[in-house]
Write a protein that holds these residues in place. Structure first.
Motif, short mmCIF file in Angstrom:
data_model
loop_
_atom_site.label_atom_id
_atom_site.label_comp_id
_atom_site.label_asym_id
_atom_site.label_seq_id
_atom_site.Cartn_x
_atom_site.Cartn_y
_atom_site.Cartn_z
N TRP A 13 -4.70 -35.02 34.36
CA TRP A 13 -5.88 -35.71 33.83
C TRP A 13 -7.11 -35.47 34.74
N ALA A 14 -6.88 -35.64 36.06
CA ALA A 14 -7.98 -35.47 37.01
C ALA A 14 -8.51 -34.03 36.97
N ASP A 15 -7.60 -33.07 36.79
CA ASP A 15 -8.03 -31.68 36.75
C ASP A 15 -8.94 -31.41 35.55
N LYS A 16 -8.64 -32.07 34.44
CA LYS A 16 -9.50 -31.88 33.25
C LYS A 16 -10.93 -32.32 33.57
N GLU A 17 -11.04 -33.44 34.29
CA GLU A 17 -12.37 -33.93 34.67
C GLU A 17 -13.06 -32.92 35.60
N HIS A 18 -12.26 -32.38 36.56
CA HIS A 18 -12.82 -31.42 37.51
C HIS A 18 -13.31 -30.15 36.81
N LYS A 77 -14.70 -29.72 34.05
CA LYS A 77 -16.06 -29.85 33.51
C LYS A 77 -17.08 -29.63 34.63
N ILE A 78 -16.80 -30.24 35.78
CA ILE A 78 -17.74 -30.11 36.91
C ILE A 78 -17.79 -28.64 37.37
N ASN A 79 -16.60 -28.02 37.48
CA ASN A 79 -16.56 -26.62 37.92
C ASN A 79 -17.31 -25.69 36.98
N GLN A 80 -17.15 -25.96 35.67
CA GLN A 80 -17.83 -25.09 34.71
C GLN A 80 -19.34 -25.19 34.85
N THR A 81 -19.83 -26.37 35.19
CA THR A 81 -21.27 -26.56 35.32
C THR A 81 -21.80 -26.07 36.67
N TYR A 82 -21.07 -26.42 37.74
CA TYR A 82 -21.62 -26.17 39.09
C TYR A 82 -20.89 -25.11 39.90
#
Ligand code: GLP
Length: 266
Positions: A250-255, A257-262
């Motif tokens: 679950w936490a990786d899914k959140e990450h 999104k951040i990785n794709q943006t930044y």
């Protein structure tokens, strides 16, 4: 720790290669920490492919390997230099003058050699991204259980389990070294980012101890709990004994999104 659980070794290599490729695209003088063993071979294949098919440039990269057997010639087929040449260095356009392994020959003082290796890392500006595998006994590099968590590059005697695990790589009549120079745990923790890859059921116990066990010299990889940017990339088999798997997924899914943006790096 950022724990990423993927389907199989192929996906683990693919994910790790994205970190490496982002680093070398972003930094003018990237410094990579490299590992040997069977686990990173697929990662190196991906990097070779990116060079051959997508013309990715490695000419500005400096690398430091985690370890090298004691008193083994660079051109010996069992040296980690030979491993790196075969699996990566000879296949990409890295300047091999900028690839370093912690060597120590018979007539050299291992303490001096260790210090000189540490100084070289510092001189290069420190390691940006250290790639790691893990031994079935929780070792990283050749930091065997009981290694000081403050250790630096030095000569280590390998455990019977490590010698047995690695004996598959030696022919019956081939000499298997019992000592190796290895970056210490402190050396590894100094890297700005560390990315540990683990695949296969035989790593599951060590992986769980590294992530959820006590910080202890019993499992040298548990020292990564102290690192600000430790990324652990696992296949399902290596993650099979890990408690709280659903949380990591679950936490990786959140990450993601951040990785794709930044991107991955600061
Ligand atoms: C070797 C190396 C380590 C490596 C580990 C696991 O002894 N010194 O750097 O991570 O053992 O190897 P493998 O990936 O073959 O399981």
């Amino acid at each position: 720790m950022q724990v990423i659980i993927l389907e199989d070794p192929e996906q683990v290599a693919q994910h790790a290669s994205q970190w490496v490729l982002e680093l070398i695209a972003k930094k003018a003088k990237p410094v990579l920490g490299l590992a040997t063993g069977s686990t990173p071979i697929n990662l190196y294949k991906k990097l070779v492919k990116s060079h051959q098919e997508d013309q990715i440039d490695f000419s500005h990269v400096t690398s430091f390997n985690l370890d090298e057997y004691h008193n083994i010639d660079a051109d010996n087929a069992q040296s980690y230099r030979s491993f790196m040449k075969e699996n990566l260095f000879d296949e990409i356009n890295i300047d091999q003058k900028n690839t370093y392994l912690p060597t120590c020959y018979q007539n050299e003082n291992p303490r001096r050699q260790g210090l000189a290796f540490e100084e070289k890392i510092q001189h290069a500006g420190g390691i940006d991204l250290q790639i790691l595998g893990i031994g079935a006994n929780g070792h990283i590099g050749f930091n065997e259980p009981s290694s000081s968590l403050s250790s630096r590059t030095r000569l280590k005697t390998l455990t019977q389990q490590t010698l047995k695990d690695n004996s598959r790589l030696f022919k019956a009549d081939e000499y298997q070294p019992t000592m190796a120079m290895t970056m210490g745990i402190s050396t590894i923790l100094d890297a700005r980012y560390v990315l540990l890859m683990a695949t296969g059921k035989n790593k599951a116990k060590a992986v769980n101890e590294m992530i959820t066990g006590a910080l202890s010299a019993k499992c040298p990889a548990s020292a990564l709990q102290l690192h600000e940017h430790a990324i652990v990339v696992l296949d399902k088999a290596a993650a099979s004994e890990l408690t709280h798997q659903e949380y990591y997924i679950w936490a990786d899914k959140e990450h993601q999104k951040i990785n794709q943006t930044y991107g991955f790096f600061l």
